[in-house]
Write a protein that holds these residues in place. Structure first.
Motif, PDB file in Angstrom:
ATOM      1  N   LYS A  91       0.835  -1.204   0.000  1.00 46.49           N
ATOM      2  CA  LYS A  91       0.000   0.000   0.000  1.00 46.49           C
ATOM      3  C   LYS A  91       0.869   1.253   0.000  1.00 46.49           C
ATOM      4  N   ASN A 142       2.496   4.583  -0.584  1.00 44.45           N
ATOM      5  CA  ASN A 142       2.103   5.859  -1.183  1.00 44.45           C
ATOM      6  C   ASN A 142       3.122   6.961  -0.903  1.00 44.45           C
ATOM      7  N   GLU A 158       0.013   2.334  -4.267  1.00 45.89           N
ATOM      8  CA  GLU A 158      -0.889   3.483  -4.315  1.00 45.89           C
ATOM      9  C   GLU A 158      -0.122   4.768  -4.614  1.00 45.89           C
TER      10      GLU A 158
END
Length: 490
Positions: free
Chosen positions: A104, A106, A128
């Protein structure tokens, strides 16, 4: 006495300190390998699917540095990492490949990979990342007098399946030696000027994946700064027309994929430009493709592998689709030297014998699962191609069947292997001559059986329904009036 006691104290203190440091080092050595599977024989540190939520610290890596083990690959995919907030420290072993996909992530720290002097491949796909968080400073490397703080060794960068709408203009200013770039499955609907500017920093790029980005067109000069481009993947986009102008700048292409695009029929207007070095072309799973016109593939003098399959409405390929004039003599024609031909799972009913002159040189011919019209036009396939197919891909030969005419429907072409057998030509007016004998027999039987039946019906009618005549009416049938003259003589 006091001095001896002091010496004893110093001795035991030193021993304790040494053992304490050894114990601490031992514990540090096992931090990464306790959480992951370290296989020094295969040079892999496998941290996949370990539920990791943060990156390893400097101390964790420093402890691993103290071992004599050598690792080239680090797998950290399928975890719960949200950021790479620490730099990788300098490592004694040659770490060449880092897989951080399916997390995930980011956010990535500046110079996160700058100390990895052997890094060749970095996989950040399925995260992400956005254009706002994917900044050039992430890839800062060591100082160099020739380049701007480069990571010289990085050749492969995977950024697919993120949230990138565009790229920072200077994204690759520290990674100018990238040869493979994967931007697939991002919401890049338009190739903005900043993307083209970013491409200008990677002139050695050879593989570019822009698949499944909802692209409908390409800027005419998009490939101009990447003249070394050899493999281009544009599958799964929304192209209706071939971006001819853009592809003209990709003159070093060896492989091109246009699978799963809503491309309209290919003809002299909507066709590929001349790509003199193209060797492999993919045009599969295109539901809108119905026909391929003359010269559609005429610009590929080195095409050796063609995937033109699973286009369920493709029913016509012009026999001159693969022809082009010779370079030295426009009056002479040559054909693409195809070695592997995939025409399976289309809607083709016939195949012209002069579509290629390289049939005998082909290593693979896939024409199965088409509704073939088994008439005289398919005799070439029956006599010449079926032996080649039986030799090269015998497991597919049973899937080459007739759909028409009805007398042959469902029959395999291998069933007609007798040396003297030939399919008949269809009637000029699309009649079915193979049914003539049955029609003639039926007509003959109809006539033979119909004549006595007709006579019987007439006799029955006369007996049952014709009115009876009386004796007087019957006698008058033989009475004839005498001729009367003017003198009244008979």
């Amino acid at each position: 006495m006091k001095s001896e006691a002091f010496l004893v104290f110093v001795f035991f203190f030193s021993v304790g300190l040494i053992y304490g440091e050894a114990a601490e080092t031992k514990e540090l050595e096992n931090v990464i390998c306790k959480k992951c599977n370290c296989n020094a024989d295969k040079n892999i540190i496998d941290c996949s699917k370990k539920g990791l939520k943060k990156m390893f610290s400097y101390d964790d890596w420093a402890a691993l540095n103290e071992t004599n083990d050598s690792y080239e690959e680090l797998l950290m995919d399928h975890n719960n990492l949200e950021s790479i907030d620490v730099q990788f420290p300098p490592l004694k072993f040659p770490l060449k490949r880092i897989i951080l996909s399916h997390n995930k992530i980011n956010k990535i720290a500046k110079s996160a990979f700058g100390n990895l002097t052997y890094l060749e491949e970095l996989d950040l796909s399925y995260n992400e990342m956005t254009a706002q968080t994917l900044k050039p400073d992430i890839f800062k490397g060591k100082y160099s007098a020739d380049e701007y703080e480069p990571i010289v060794t990085l050749k492969i960068l995977r950024l697919g399946n993120n949230l990138l709408h565009y790229l920072d203009d200077d994204l690759f200013e520290h990674t100018q030696h990238i040869q493979e770039l994967y931007l697939d499955n991002n919401p890049i609907q338009v190739i903005h000027p900043n993307i083209m500017s970013a491409f200008s920093d990677i002139p050695q790029l050879q593989v570019l994946d822009l698949s499944r980005n909802e692209l409908t067109d390409l800027p005419s000069a998009v490939f101009q700064p990447v003249k070394a481009l050899r493999v281009l993947n544009l599958e799964g986009n929304l192209f209706h027309k071939i971006p001819r102008t853009a592809l003209k700048y990709a003159q070093n292409l060896r492989e091109l994929s246009f699978d799963d695009n809503p491309i309209d029929d290919l003809n002299d207007v909507n066709a590929f430009p001349s790509l003199a070095k193209l060797e492999k072309l993919n045009l599969t799973h295109i539901g809108s493709l119905r026909s391929i016109g003359e010269g559609a593939f005429g610009g590929f003098p080195k095409l050796t592998e063609l995937h033109l399959s699973n286009n369920h409405h493709l029913s016509f390929i012009h026999p001159d689709a693969f022809q082009f004039p010779e370079q030295d003599d426009d009056n002479r024609t040559q054909w693409a030297p195809v070695k592997k031909l995939f025409l399976n799972n289309n809607n083709l009913t016939t195949l012209e014998s002069n579509s290629f002159i390289t049939w005998d040189d082909m290593n693979e011919i896939h024409i199965h699962d088409n509704p073939w019209l088994c008439d005289c036009n398919l005799n070439y396939v029956l006599k010449h191609l079926m032996p080649i197919i039986n030799k090269t891909t015998p497991h597919l030969i049973e899937h080459i069947q007739c759909a028409e005419p009805s007398v042959y429907a469902g029959h395999k072409l291998m069933d007609f292997k007798a040396s003297d057998f030939e399919f008949r030509c269809m009637d000029k007016y699309n009649a079915h001559p193979e049914r003539d004998s049955a029609l003639l027999v039926a007509l003959f039987l109809g006539i033979i059986l119909g004549m006595p039946l007709t006579c019987a019906c007439i006799l029955i009618y006369q007996r049952l329904f014709r009115p009876k005549q009386g004796a007087a009416k019957y006698s008058r049938a033989f009475y004839k009036r005498a001729d009367m003259q003017d003198d009244m003589h008979i």
